[in-house]
Design a protein around this motif. Sequence first.
Motif, PDB file in Angstrom:
ATOM      1  N   GLY A  26       0.829  -1.200   0.000  1.00  0.00           N
ATOM      2  CA  GLY A  26       0.000   0.000   0.000  1.00  0.00           C
ATOM      3  C   GLY A  26       0.855   1.237   0.000  1.00  0.00           C
ATOM      4  N   LEU A  27       0.213   2.366  -0.181  1.00  0.00           N
ATOM      5  CA  LEU A  27       0.919   3.643  -0.219  1.00  0.00           C
ATOM      6  C   LEU A  27       1.553   3.977   1.120  1.00  0.00           C
ATOM      7  CD1 LEU A  27      -1.603   5.816  -2.269  1.00  0.00           C
ATOM      8  CD2 LEU A  27       0.679   5.109  -2.997  1.00  0.00           C
ATOM      9  N   MET A  28       2.516   4.882   1.076  1.00  0.00           N
ATOM     10  CA  MET A  28       3.133   5.354   2.323  1.00  0.00           C
ATOM     11  C   MET A  28       2.055   5.914   3.241  1.00  0.00           C
ATOM     12  SD  MET A  28       4.948   8.913   1.103  1.00  0.00           S
ATOM     13  CE  MET A  28       5.442   8.463  -0.544  1.00  0.00           C
ATOM     14  N   GLY A  29       2.196   5.612   4.519  1.00  0.00           N
ATOM     15  CA  GLY A  29       1.238   6.110   5.499  1.00  0.00           C
ATOM     16  C   GLY A  29       0.045   5.200   5.713  1.00  0.00           C
ATOM     17  N   ALA A  30      -0.053   4.103   4.955  1.00  0.00           N
ATOM     18  CA  ALA A  30      -1.199   3.199   5.094  1.00  0.00           C
ATOM     19  C   ALA A  30      -1.163   2.420   6.400  1.00  0.00           C
ATOM     20  CB  ALA A  30      -1.264   2.237   3.904  1.00  0.00           C
ATOM     21  N   GLY A  31      -0.005   2.378   7.059  1.00  0.00           N
ATOM     22  CA  GLY A  31       0.106   1.685   8.341  1.00  0.00           C
ATOM     23  C   GLY A  31       0.707   0.299   8.241  1.00  0.00           C
ATOM     24  N   LYS A  32       1.419   0.032   7.165  1.00  0.00           N
ATOM     25  CA  LYS A  32       1.963  -1.315   6.940  1.00  0.00           C
ATOM     26  C   LYS A  32       2.850  -1.787   8.089  1.00  0.00           C
ATOM     27  CE  LYS A  32       3.678  -0.037   2.978  1.00  0.00           C
ATOM     28  NZ  LYS A  32       3.240   1.341   2.817  1.00  0.00           N
ATOM     29  N   VAL A  92       5.020 -12.051   8.856  1.00  0.00           N
ATOM     30  CA  VAL A  92       4.350 -10.870   8.324  1.00  0.00           C
ATOM     31  C   VAL A  92       5.437  -9.909   7.873  1.00  0.00           C
ATOM     32  CG1 VAL A  92       2.822  -8.927   8.827  1.00  0.00           C
ATOM     33  CG2 VAL A  92       2.345 -11.177   9.827  1.00  0.00           C
ATOM     34  N   ILE A  93       5.327  -9.446   6.628  1.00  0.00           N
ATOM     35  CA  ILE A  93       6.321  -8.545   6.039  1.00  0.00           C
ATOM     36  C   ILE A  93       5.635  -7.243   5.644  1.00  0.00           C
ATOM     37  CG2 ILE A  93       7.967  -8.209   4.146  1.00  0.00           C
ATOM     38  CD1 ILE A  93       8.010 -11.337   3.880  1.00  0.00           C
ATOM     39  N   ALA A  94       6.173  -6.127   6.107  1.00  0.00           N
ATOM     40  CA  ALA A  94       5.731  -4.808   5.661  1.00  0.00           C
ATOM     41  C   ALA A  94       6.683  -4.351   4.572  1.00  0.00           C
ATOM     42  CB  ALA A  94       5.745  -3.816   6.826  1.00  0.00           C
ATOM     43  N   THR A  95       6.139  -3.985   3.416  1.00  0.00           N
ATOM     44  CA  THR A  95       6.972  -3.518   2.311  1.00  0.00           C
ATOM     45  C   THR A  95       6.937  -2.001   2.231  1.00  0.00           C
ATOM     46  OG1 THR A  95       5.157  -3.559   0.704  1.00  0.00           O
ATOM     47  CG2 THR A  95       6.467  -5.588   0.946  1.00  0.00           C
ATOM     48  N   GLY A  96       7.883  -1.451   1.484  1.00  0.00           N
ATOM     49  CA  GLY A  96       7.814  -0.038   1.154  1.00  0.00           C
ATOM     50  C   GLY A  96       6.709   0.168   0.128  1.00  0.00           C
ATOM     51  N   GLY A  97       6.217   1.383   0.028  1.00  0.00           N
ATOM     52  CA  GLY A  97       5.091   1.675  -0.856  1.00  0.00           C
ATOM     53  C   GLY A  97       5.317   1.334  -2.314  1.00  0.00           C
ATOM     54  N   GLY A  98       6.555   1.406  -2.788  1.00  0.00           N
ATOM     55  CA  GLY A  98       6.831   1.155  -4.196  1.00  0.00           C
ATOM     56  C   GLY A  98       7.231  -0.265  -4.527  1.00  0.00           C
ATOM     57  N   ALA A  99       7.375  -1.112  -3.539  1.00  0.00           N
ATOM     58  CA  ALA A  99       7.876  -2.474  -3.773  1.00  0.00           C
ATOM     59  C   ALA A  99       6.985  -3.267  -4.721  1.00  0.00           C
ATOM     60  CB  ALA A  99       8.019  -3.221  -2.444  1.00  0.00           C
ATOM     61  N   PHE A 100       5.687  -3.136  -4.587  1.00  0.00           N
ATOM     62  CA  PHE A 100       4.734  -3.936  -5.359  1.00  0.00           C
ATOM     63  C   PHE A 100       4.654  -3.482  -6.815  1.00  0.00           C
ATOM     64  CE2 PHE A 100       0.357  -5.950  -5.711  1.00  0.00           C
ATOM     65  CZ  PHE A 100       0.715  -7.210  -5.282  1.00  0.00           C
ATOM     66  N   ALA A 120      -6.137   3.248   1.906  1.00  0.00           N
ATOM     67  CA  ALA A 120      -6.619   4.373   2.721  1.00  0.00           C
ATOM     68  C   ALA A 120      -6.930   5.571   1.840  1.00  0.00           C
ATOM     69  CB  ALA A 120      -5.567   4.754   3.766  1.00  0.00           C
ATOM     70  N   ASP A 121      -7.831   6.381   2.298  1.00  0.00           N
ATOM     71  CA  ASP A 121      -8.163   7.640   1.629  1.00  0.00           C
ATOM     72  C   ASP A 121      -6.910   8.520   1.561  1.00  0.00           C
ATOM     73  OD1 ASP A 121      -9.089  10.698   2.223  1.00  0.00           O
ATOM     74  OD2 ASP A 121     -10.519   9.652   0.903  1.00  0.00           O
ATOM     75  N   LEU A 122      -6.712   9.183   0.440  1.00  0.00           N
ATOM     76  CA  LEU A 122      -5.502   9.987   0.254  1.00  0.00           C
ATOM     77  C   LEU A 122      -5.378  11.123   1.264  1.00  0.00           C
ATOM     78  CD1 LEU A 122      -5.293  10.138  -3.646  1.00  0.00           C
ATOM     79  CD2 LEU A 122      -4.098   8.618  -2.056  1.00  0.00           C
TER      80      LEU A 122
END
Length: 185
Positions: A26-32, A92-100, A120-122
Amino acid sequence: MYSPPRMAQPNPSQRVHGARPIVLVGLMGAGKSTVGRRLASRLSLPFVDADTEIETAAGMTVSEIFAKFGEPYFRDGERRVIARLIDGRPKVIATGGGAFVNDETRDLILTQATAIWLDADLRVLAERVKRRDTRPLLSGRDPLPVLRELAAVRNPLYALAHIRVPSANAPHEVTVAAILKELGK
């Protein structure tokens, strides 16, 4: 010249994680990272933050890597670290926003793990990311327009994840509970 990323299709039969790693996208700030830690605790699984692993391997922060070597260099390291983390063992792995966005990384996640998109809402994301000034893609920029640009490219790719969970402006436990419900836990 820009070429759009190839759109791999997830295998719906691989939706439930079983013994597979769970990868939050997910995007940065999504809470990953925050949700990932709590989800791992609830599932009694190890938690790994891909950005932390990258920083450890490089001996510098993500921002320093971006500043010194650029985004393509960072993304290549990110791809290699995530490939190492997806080793068949449950976690459980949290990725950076651009990884996917990377075709190879996305294919690996979709075939060897359970991908969960924290959506999440922008405006919510913009408020969250304003609290930290360490995000290289936001350096000196207003977060909302940057997030809109990123969402236009990334959201169609995130939509390929096996599971989509809203990341609302609510306690993180709400998101964790929604993920557990989707996983049948």
